[in-house]
Design a protein around this motif. Structure first.
Motif, PDB file in Angstrom:
ATOM      1  N   GLU A 187      43.015  18.609  40.089  1.00 40.91           N
ATOM      2  CA  GLU A 187      41.669  18.925  40.562  1.00 40.91           C
ATOM      3  C   GLU A 187      40.626  18.172  39.731  1.00 40.91           C
ATOM      4  O   GLU A 187      40.957  17.503  38.747  1.00 40.91           O
ATOM      5  CB  GLU A 187      41.425  20.441  40.488  1.00 40.91           C
ATOM      6  N   LYS A 188      39.381  18.273  40.151  1.00 40.07           N
ATOM      7  CA  LYS A 188      38.251  17.716  39.407  1.00 40.07           C
ATOM      8  C   LYS A 188      37.395  18.898  38.965  1.00 40.07           C
ATOM      9  O   LYS A 188      36.534  19.376  39.698  1.00 40.07           O
ATOM     10  CB  LYS A 188      37.442  16.753  40.271  1.00 40.07           C
TER      11      LYS A 188
ATOM     12  N   GLU B 274      37.276  13.941  30.844  1.00 37.33           N
ATOM     13  CA  GLU B 274      36.276  13.192  31.603  1.00 37.33           C
ATOM     14  C   GLU B 274      36.870  11.886  32.130  1.00 37.33           C
ATOM     15  O   GLU B 274      36.584  11.475  33.264  1.00 37.33           O
ATOM     16  CB  GLU B 274      35.063  12.907  30.720  1.00 37.33           C
ATOM     17  N   LYS B 275      37.710  11.234  31.338  1.00 36.31           N
ATOM     18  CA  LYS B 275      38.344   9.981  31.760  1.00 36.31           C
ATOM     19  C   LYS B 275      39.240  10.184  32.980  1.00 36.31           C
ATOM     20  O   LYS B 275      39.537   9.227  33.708  1.00 36.31           O
ATOM     21  CB  LYS B 275      39.164   9.386  30.613  1.00 36.31           C
ATOM     22  N   HIS B 276      39.681  11.424  33.217  1.00 35.81           N
ATOM     23  CA  HIS B 276      40.535  11.724  34.378  1.00 35.81           C
ATOM     24  C   HIS B 276      39.751  12.383  35.507  1.00 35.81           C
ATOM     25  O   HIS B 276      40.344  12.998  36.398  1.00 35.81           O
ATOM     26  CB  HIS B 276      41.695  12.617  33.947  1.00 35.81           C
ATOM     27  N   GLY B 277      38.426  12.293  35.465  1.00 35.08           N
ATOM     28  CA  GLY B 277      37.613  12.753  36.587  1.00 35.08           C
ATOM     29  C   GLY B 277      37.019  14.134  36.461  1.00 35.08           C
ATOM     30  O   GLY B 277      36.294  14.584  37.358  1.00 35.08           O
ATOM     31  N   HIS B 278      37.300  14.844  35.369  1.00 30.01           N
ATOM     32  CA  HIS B 278      36.705  16.165  35.174  1.00 30.01           C
ATOM     33  C   HIS B 278      35.296  16.008  34.581  1.00 30.01           C
ATOM     34  O   HIS B 278      34.972  14.981  33.987  1.00 30.01           O
ATOM     35  CB  HIS B 278      37.579  17.003  34.241  1.00 30.01           C
ATOM     36  N   HIS B 279      34.486  17.047  34.767  1.00 30.36           N
ATOM     37  CA  HIS B 279      33.081  16.967  34.325  1.00 30.36           C
ATOM     38  C   HIS B 279      32.836  17.910  33.146  1.00 30.36           C
ATOM     39  O   HIS B 279      32.912  19.130  33.298  1.00 30.36           O
ATOM     40  CB  HIS B 279      32.136  17.335  35.463  1.00 30.36           C
TER      41      HIS B 279
ATOM     42  N   THR C 246      34.833  21.264  36.626  1.00 33.55           N
ATOM     43  CA  THR C 246      33.712  21.306  35.698  1.00 33.55           C
ATOM     44  C   THR C 246      34.100  22.292  34.615  1.00 33.55           C
ATOM     45  O   THR C 246      34.498  23.422  34.909  1.00 33.55           O
ATOM     46  CB  THR C 246      32.416  21.749  36.387  1.00 33.55           C
TER      47      THR C 246
END
Length: 412
Positions: free
Chosen positions: A28-29, A58-63, A31
């Motif tokens: 998942e992405k 963050e490098k894997h798309g999470h915020h 936050t």
């Protein structure tokens, strides 16, 4: 190796609130947020692993969201050893501003202040809207609180758990934040936040918690603001040279752990360094790599170059090639010994306590073991005067014995 497996390999996972965390992190992405209270005007090396965790995700798309607790800082997370000293509003504001600037400059994460959503909550609203959802029996069974029951804990610190839980609820409702990450000592606060979200928003809400092992020294003590010899991330408090030396002197038993937790080196690179550590420990290649990676990440190539220049100058006896600022940097954390100018080198070594006797001092000098400000001195009667270049910078002199023993003399 997927992302969660890498985090486990690096030793960054202590506990998770449900097995679903693994799939959420991998697929998942999310936050997520990590919090710290503004109890000092800089983060320290103990925070660094958490900040890199945020960067890894963050490098894997999470915020990532970094929460600096302008509200919780007023209260203080309960310590097992006793009540915290309360900071003034002015100090907390100054610390918050400094941390905001530091985190923004180094990592550029979104930042929030929990004072923004707590400052206008009345006592009645706090008790009715939030306190009602917390069972006292549940709260006193949390590990940190339980440790304080015998010695006593104020209601102020006891209520910290509710305030931090409110943070998770607010960020979930306002920013769809579904994951909180913290040190292993934050497990009770994280799970309390999850319980509050479920009670206020529904039992089917998908929110998670993950705790990380605390970074510890070889003797088992943790890095923290209250510990002696704090290593800060702010260059004005711990210079790049000092940070480099601290990491270069990492115990062999801890260096591979630190490489995993404090760098972005690959598994293959770290395993190669582990082989070097086992076969050629005297080369300290693992420590050199650790120090270089962290200093470059925090202070850029310029900061690393400066640290290496000072290190090389001290090692090779080329102290005079340094600028005055670099010399002061080199001696900042050295123990300052005291002696009067106008003494002979032999007298200086004895009276400052560097040598235990005149005989020992004479043997060192005659044996080519003593350098004064980078110059080898073989005359016991060498006069320690400013006219004789015994002063390195200001009124300080750097004496080196052998290859590794450095002393900073303050000449009066």
């Amino acid at each position: 190796m997927n992302l969660f497996e890498e985090l486990e390999w690096r030793g960054l996972v202590d506990n998770i609130t449900s097995p679903e965390v693994k799939d959420a992190i991998n697929n998942e992405k999310l936050t997520f947020y990590i919090g710290t209270d503004p109890t000092a005007d800089s983060l320290h090396i103990g925070h660094y692993s958490s900040l890199l965790m945020a960067k890894r995700l963050e490098k894997h798309g999470h915020h990532p969201i970094m929460l600096v607790g302008g509200a919780t800082g007023f209260i203080g997370d309960p310590k097992a050893t006793g009540e915290r000293n309360m900071l003034t509003q002015e100090t907390l504001k100054a610390n918050y501003d400094a941390l905001h600037e530091q985190i923004s400059k180094l990592w550029g994460f979104e930042m929030v202040n929990n004072l923004d959503w707590t400052k206008d909550i009345s006592v009645i609203d706090f008790l009715r809207d939030y306190g009602k959802f917390f069972n006292v029996n549940y709260m006193i069974n949390k590990e940190t609180v339980k440790k304080r029951l015998d010695t006593g804990i104020s209601y102020t610190e006891f209520s910290y758990m509710i305030l931090q839980s409110l943070d998770f609820l607010h960020l979930y409702q306002e920013k769809n934040c579904t994951l909180q990450i913290g040190g292993q000592d934050q497990w009770g606060n994280i799970t309390s936040g999850l319980e509050l979200i479920r009670k206020k928003c529904g039992a089917d809400v998908k929110c998670y918690g993950l705790t990380m092992p605390l970074i510890t020294k070889a003797d088992g003590t943790k890095f923290g603001k209250s510990e002696s010899g704090t290593v800060w991330l702010d260059a004005s408090k711990t210079s790049p040279y000092e940070l480099y030396q601290f990491l270069f002197n990492t115990d062999d038993r801890k260096v591979i752990e630190y490489l995993k937790k404090l760098t972005f080196l690959t598994r293959e690179q770290i395993e190669e360094l582990e082989v070097s550590l086992q076969n050629e420990p005297h080369k300290r290649l693992a420590q050199k790599t650790l120090a270089s990676e962290v200093v470059r990440d925090l202070h850029g190539q310029e900061g690393l170059d400066c640290a290496l220049k000072i290190t090389e100058a001290l090692f090779k006896g080329k102290i005079q090639e340094l600028t005055d600022d670099q010399k002061l940097d080199a001696i900042r954390n050295m123990e300052k010994l005291h002696c009067e100018q106008g003494k002979t080198l032999l007298e200086t070594l004895v009276e400052s306590g560097i040598a235990s006797s005149r005989r020992e001092a004479r043997e060192w000098i005659k044996g080519n073991s003593i350098m004064v400000n980078g110059t080898k001195i073989t005359d016991p009667d060498y006069m320690m005067t400013s006219d004789n270049h015994c002063v390195c910078v200001k009124n300080y002199s750097i004496i080196r014995r052998g290859k590794k023993n450095y002393y900073c003399l303050e000449l009066k």
